[in-house]
Design an enzyme around this catalytic site. Structure first.
Site, PDB file in Angstrom:
ATOM      1  N   HIS A  87       0.823  -1.214   0.000  1.00  0.00           N
ATOM      2  CA  HIS A  87       0.000   0.000   0.000  1.00  0.00           C
ATOM      3  C   HIS A  87       0.857   1.264   0.000  1.00  0.00           C
ATOM      4  O   HIS A  87       0.570   2.229  -0.709  1.00  0.00           O
ATOM      5  CB  HIS A  87      -0.974  -0.015   1.187  1.00  0.00           C
ATOM      6  N   ASP A 129      -5.128  -0.693  -8.453  1.00  0.00           N
ATOM      7  CA  ASP A 129      -4.868  -1.621  -7.342  1.00  0.00           C
ATOM      8  C   ASP A 129      -5.777  -2.830  -7.544  1.00  0.00           C
ATOM      9  O   ASP A 129      -6.771  -3.026  -6.837  1.00  0.00           O
ATOM     10  CB  ASP A 129      -5.167  -0.926  -6.018  1.00  0.00           C
ATOM     11  N   PRO A 162     -12.725 -10.380 -13.526  1.00  0.00           N
ATOM     12  CA  PRO A 162     -13.072  -8.972 -13.788  1.00  0.00           C
ATOM     13  C   PRO A 162     -11.847  -8.087 -13.988  1.00  0.00           C
ATOM     14  O   PRO A 162     -11.951  -7.022 -14.573  1.00  0.00           O
ATOM     15  CB  PRO A 162     -13.863  -8.575 -12.535  1.00  0.00           C
TER      16      PRO A 162
HETATM   17  N1  SAM Z   1      -3.563  -6.698  -4.247  1.00  0.00           N
HETATM   18  C1  SAM Z   1      -4.087  -5.714  -3.336  1.00  0.00           C
HETATM   19  C2  SAM Z   1      -3.341  -5.683  -2.084  1.00  0.00           C
HETATM   20  O1  SAM Z   1      -2.386  -6.387  -1.991  1.00  0.00           O
HETATM   21  O2  SAM Z   1      -3.718  -4.960  -1.201  1.00  0.00           O
HETATM   22  C3  SAM Z   1      -5.545  -5.908  -3.107  1.00  0.00           C
HETATM   23  C4  SAM Z   1      -6.235  -5.384  -4.223  1.00  0.00           C
HETATM   24  S1  SAM Z   1      -7.930  -5.073  -4.044  1.00  0.00           S
HETATM   25  C5  SAM Z   1      -8.522  -6.173  -2.888  1.00  0.00           C
HETATM   26  C6  SAM Z   1      -8.301  -5.721  -5.654  1.00  0.00           C
HETATM   27  C7  SAM Z   1      -9.670  -5.294  -6.049  1.00  0.00           C
HETATM   28  O3  SAM Z   1      -9.808  -5.117  -7.452  1.00  0.00           O
HETATM   29  C8  SAM Z   1     -10.737  -6.325  -5.662  1.00  0.00           C
HETATM   30  O4  SAM Z   1     -11.500  -5.812  -4.592  1.00  0.00           O
HETATM   31  C9  SAM Z   1     -11.550  -6.524  -6.944  1.00  0.00           C
HETATM   32  O5  SAM Z   1     -12.941  -6.632  -6.686  1.00  0.00           O
HETATM   33  C10 SAM Z   1     -11.194  -5.263  -7.716  1.00  0.00           C
HETATM   34  N2  SAM Z   1     -11.414  -5.353  -9.165  1.00  0.00           N
HETATM   35  C11 SAM Z   1     -11.096  -6.376  -9.985  1.00  0.00           C
HETATM   36  N3  SAM Z   1     -11.463  -6.078 -11.250  1.00  0.00           N
HETATM   37  C12 SAM Z   1     -12.023  -4.825 -11.222  1.00  0.00           C
HETATM   38  C13 SAM Z   1     -12.588  -3.962 -12.212  1.00  0.00           C
HETATM   39  N4  SAM Z   1     -12.659  -4.344 -13.504  1.00  0.00           N
HETATM   40  N5  SAM Z   1     -13.051  -2.752 -11.815  1.00  0.00           N
HETATM   41  C14 SAM Z   1     -12.990  -2.374 -10.514  1.00  0.00           C
HETATM   42  N6  SAM Z   1     -12.464  -3.145  -9.520  1.00  0.00           N
HETATM   43  C15 SAM Z   1     -11.984  -4.365  -9.880  1.00  0.00           C
END
Ligand code: SAM
Length: 279
Positions: A62, A155, A162
């Protein structure tokens, strides 16, 4: 009886983490969401069986995904975060006093709710008045905005499901158009050991779109190989230089555990095997 969480990260390589208990397991419209309590690193968020972060080392990812663009940019007022439903990037971005507004575009609202419940210290700023949360697909959202953001931070989860469309030329071009004339784009771009082709392709695309494109890295113990890459595209500012407006800032007041002025510079000094990958 010993219980273990196993992430098969590449098909031939994985990670085993001993767990005390399963605190949550659910399935949203987009992914399986699990929270484990682990012996080594405390609580851990897992999406579709991939480790997102743990209490014990979430600060590395982060801080490094946020502070590199935030302190290379002269005046980062309007920020877009795509993904990031856990709130960790929001928490770090709000430590920069220039930041006036953050749009968080997260496709899965359940990730936000689970993060608020089990990771309150990570999700602590999601309801900050400077933050606007949009529960939608970042790919579609980016096509609706133009020339409004100083910094865009991707992120996302790994390039499957998705998030697959968040690693494409079309998406990166939409991001470029959504940035102001001195804007900066940064994305987590996976492991230089296990995602060589993705990293080559992404860097080639970013290199062709932006005046300046660079890669930096950080050590993230729970990610495949522990070495993690981030790719920056910049319309004006040099990503590997801390902007002179911050030269007198006292970082010790920002509750940082990994990022520093030295780390900012050194994280762009790439090992030979990565440089060769990019060339
Ligand atoms: N890898 C990060 C970390 O180590 O803290 C966490 C990332 S965060 C949890 C990843 C987020 O991307 C997920 O909540 C997922 O739902 C979101 N996500 C995936 N595809 C997406 C899209 N097309 N648009 C918006 N959010 C998306």
């Amino acid at each position: 009886m010993e219980a273990w969480f196993f992430e098969n990260q590449t098909g031939n390589f994985g990670i085993k983490i001993r767990i005390k208990s399963i605190l949550y397991h659910g399935k949203s419209d987009f992914q399986e969401i699990s929270v484990y309590d682990t012996y080594e690193f405390g609580k851990m968020l897992v999406l579709d069986n991939a480790v997102m972060f743990t209490d014990g080392n979430e600060f590395i990812y982060h801080e490094m995904l946020s502070f590199i663009p935030l302190f290379a940019h002269k005046k980062p007022e309007n920020i877009l975060i795509i993904g990031g439903g856990d709130g960790g990037i929001i928490r770090e971005c709000l430590k920069n006093n220039f930041v006036k507004h953050i749009d968080l575009v997260e496709i899965d609202g359940e990730v936000i709710e689970v993060s608020k419940k089990f990771f309150p210290q990570i999700a602590s700023q999601i309801d900050n008045k400077k933050v606007s949360v949009k529960l939608e697909d970042g790919i579609k959202y980016l096509k609706t905005v133009n020339n409004i953001y100083d910094i865009i931070i991707i992120d996302s989860t790994d390039p499957v499901g998705p998030a697959e469309g968040l690693f494409t030329k079309d998406f990166y071009e939409s991001a470029y158009n959504a940035l102001k004339e001195d804007g900066m784009f940064v994305a987590q771009t996976e492991s230089p050991f296990f995602n060589k082709k993705l990293i080559k392709d992404v860097n080639h695309i970013i290199n062709n779109i932006y005046k300046i494109s660079m890669m930096y890295y950080a050590m993230i113990p729970v990610y495949p190989s522990g070495l993690w890459s981030f790719t920056v595209g910049s319309k004006k500012y040099q990503p590997n230089k801390i902007n002179e407006v911050y030269k007198n800032i006292d970082l010790s007041s920002l509750d940082l555990k990994y990022y520093s002025h030295e780390i900012h510079i050194s994280s762009f000094i790439l090992p030979k095997f990565i440089k060769e990958l990019l060339n």
